[in-house]
Design an enzyme around this catalytic site. Structure first.
Site, mmCIF file in Angstrom:
data_model
loop_
_atom_site.group_PDB
_atom_site.id
_atom_site.type_symbol
_atom_site.label_atom_id
_atom_site.label_comp_id
_atom_site.label_asym_id
_atom_site.label_seq_id
_atom_site.Cartn_x
_atom_site.Cartn_y
_atom_site.Cartn_z
ATOM 1 N N HIS A 1 4.243 -4.586 10.939
ATOM 2 C CA HIS A 1 4.719 -3.829 12.113
ATOM 3 C C HIS A 1 4.883 -4.730 13.333
ATOM 4 C CE1 HIS A 1 4.098 0.349 10.607
ATOM 5 N NE2 HIS A 1 3.179 -0.225 9.849
ATOM 6 N N ASP B 1 5.595 4.754 5.157
ATOM 7 C CA ASP B 1 6.452 3.821 5.886
ATOM 8 C C ASP B 1 6.518 2.440 5.224
ATOM 9 O OD1 ASP B 1 3.682 3.632 6.811
ATOM 10 O OD2 ASP B 1 4.405 2.284 8.370
ATOM 11 N N HIS B 2 5.941 2.321 4.047
ATOM 12 C CA HIS B 2 6.050 1.073 3.270
ATOM 13 C C HIS B 2 6.712 1.294 1.909
ATOM 14 C CE1 HIS B 2 3.498 -1.260 6.114
ATOM 15 N NE2 HIS B 2 3.172 -0.016 6.453
ATOM 16 N N HIS C 1 0.843 -1.197 0.000
ATOM 17 C CA HIS C 1 0.000 0.000 0.000
ATOM 18 C C HIS C 1 0.875 1.243 0.000
ATOM 19 C CE1 HIS C 1 0.712 -0.468 4.328
ATOM 20 N NE2 HIS C 1 0.110 0.679 4.606
ATOM 21 N N HIS D 1 -7.566 -0.626 5.869
ATOM 22 C CA HIS D 1 -6.533 0.312 6.342
ATOM 23 C C HIS D 1 -6.406 1.455 5.330
ATOM 24 C CE1 HIS D 1 -2.764 1.528 8.241
ATOM 25 N NE2 HIS D 1 -2.132 1.398 7.097
ATOM 26 N N ASP E 1 -0.481 -4.033 6.636
ATOM 27 C CA ASP E 1 -1.345 -3.423 7.643
ATOM 28 C C ASP E 1 -2.810 -3.844 7.478
ATOM 29 O OD1 ASP E 1 1.081 -2.310 8.202
ATOM 30 O OD2 ASP E 1 0.513 -0.250 7.748
ATOM 31 N N HIS F 1 1.267 3.969 1.925
ATOM 32 C CA HIS F 1 1.755 4.741 3.076
ATOM 33 C C HIS F 1 3.281 4.860 3.064
ATOM 34 C CE1 HIS F 1 -2.115 4.301 5.699
ATOM 35 N NE2 HIS F 1 -2.169 5.334 4.877
HETATM 36 FE FE FE Z 1 2.405 0.757 8.152
HETATM 37 ZN ZN ZN Z 2 -0.115 1.733 6.431
#
Ligand code: FE
Ligand code: ZN
Length: 254
Positions: free
Chosen positions: A170, A59-60, A55, A113, A132, A57
């Protein structure tokens, strides 16, 4: 020849996953941070060929541009999210399958998410990359989707073979455990898992990945149908979706 899986901690609490075949060709699932991934590739002498993105985001995906060999990478992500992912070389949708390191990968839409979040299933190696969506003892927060969407997404994953390893995005498991015991206090398997998590984390170990069987036995977000959970959260006669919706709201407020 079986593939090798390596879990790489990135940023504060993210995980990336490398999988490689016996001739050192590797694929990466999510790119939170380039440095630890490049270091792992170098240490093992592996060559990164492909990146799978779950996805959009930050942080990915933030580490993608810094990866070794970036210019020759195949980057695969959701067609529905192509407008907000880094430039893809291949876009995929629910029901698609493709070959990676000689194995079949199947794509699931697991929106909730985010809308357009996908999961990657590799049946031969019994690996499931969920980021996530389905997480160890939890599920991702609903930033874009509805509880019903997340419930549907998790239901697709719940029917995969129980020995499947769930590789989520995570290290949130200890916090998830603190919530889980409040809604499923009589679950002996959960109590045992919480003890195991405490021990693993005290030693600095990872609680991810975990088997789907363990998630089915202990993760309240896969157990919204359970009569004991429904009774504990005050919805003894509710539908599974309503039970799930309340569980997600309770976790958000926890
Ligand atoms: Fe994440
Ligand atoms: Zn995420």
């Amino acid at each position: 020849m079986p593939l090798t899986l390596v879990t790489i901690p990135c940023l504060d609490d993210n995980y990336a996953f490398l999988i490689a075949n016996d001739v050192g060709e590797a694929a990466l699932v999510d790119a939170p941070e380039a440095a630890p991934i490049n270091a792992e590739l170098a240490a093992r002498g592996w060559t990164l060929k492909t990146v799978l993105l779950t996805h959009h985001h930050w942080d990915h995906v933030e580490g993608l541009d810094g990866l070794t060999g970036r210019d020759s990478l195949t980057v695969i992500g959701a067609k529905a999210d192509a407008h907000r992912l880094p430039l893809l070389t291949q876009d995929v949708s629910e029901g698609d399958s493709f070959t990676l390191l000689g194995e079949e990968v199947r794509v699931f839409d697991v929106s909730g998410h985010t809308l357009g979040h996908i999961a990657f299933h590799m049946p031969a190696s019994e690996l499931l990359f969920t980021a996530d969506s389905l997480m160890a003892l939890g599920c991702g927060r609903l930033f874009e989707g509805t509880p019903a969407q997340m419930h549907t997404s998790l239901s697709k994953l719940a029917v995969l073979p129980p020995e499947t390893l769930v590789c989520s995005g995570h290290e949130y498991t200890a916090a998830n455990a603190r919530f889980a015991v409040t809604v499923d206090p009589q679950n002996a398997a959960l109590a045992q898992r919480v003890a195991d998590i405490t021990e693993t984390r005290a030693k600095g170990g990872f609680t991810v990945p975990a088997t789907l069987a363990l998630e089915l036995a202990t993760n309240p977000f896969l157990r919204a149908h359970d009569p004991n959970i429904k009774a504990t959260i005050g919805l003894p006669d509710s539908s599974d979706v309503d039970s799930f919706t309340k569980l997600r709201a309770m976790k958000d407020a926890f």
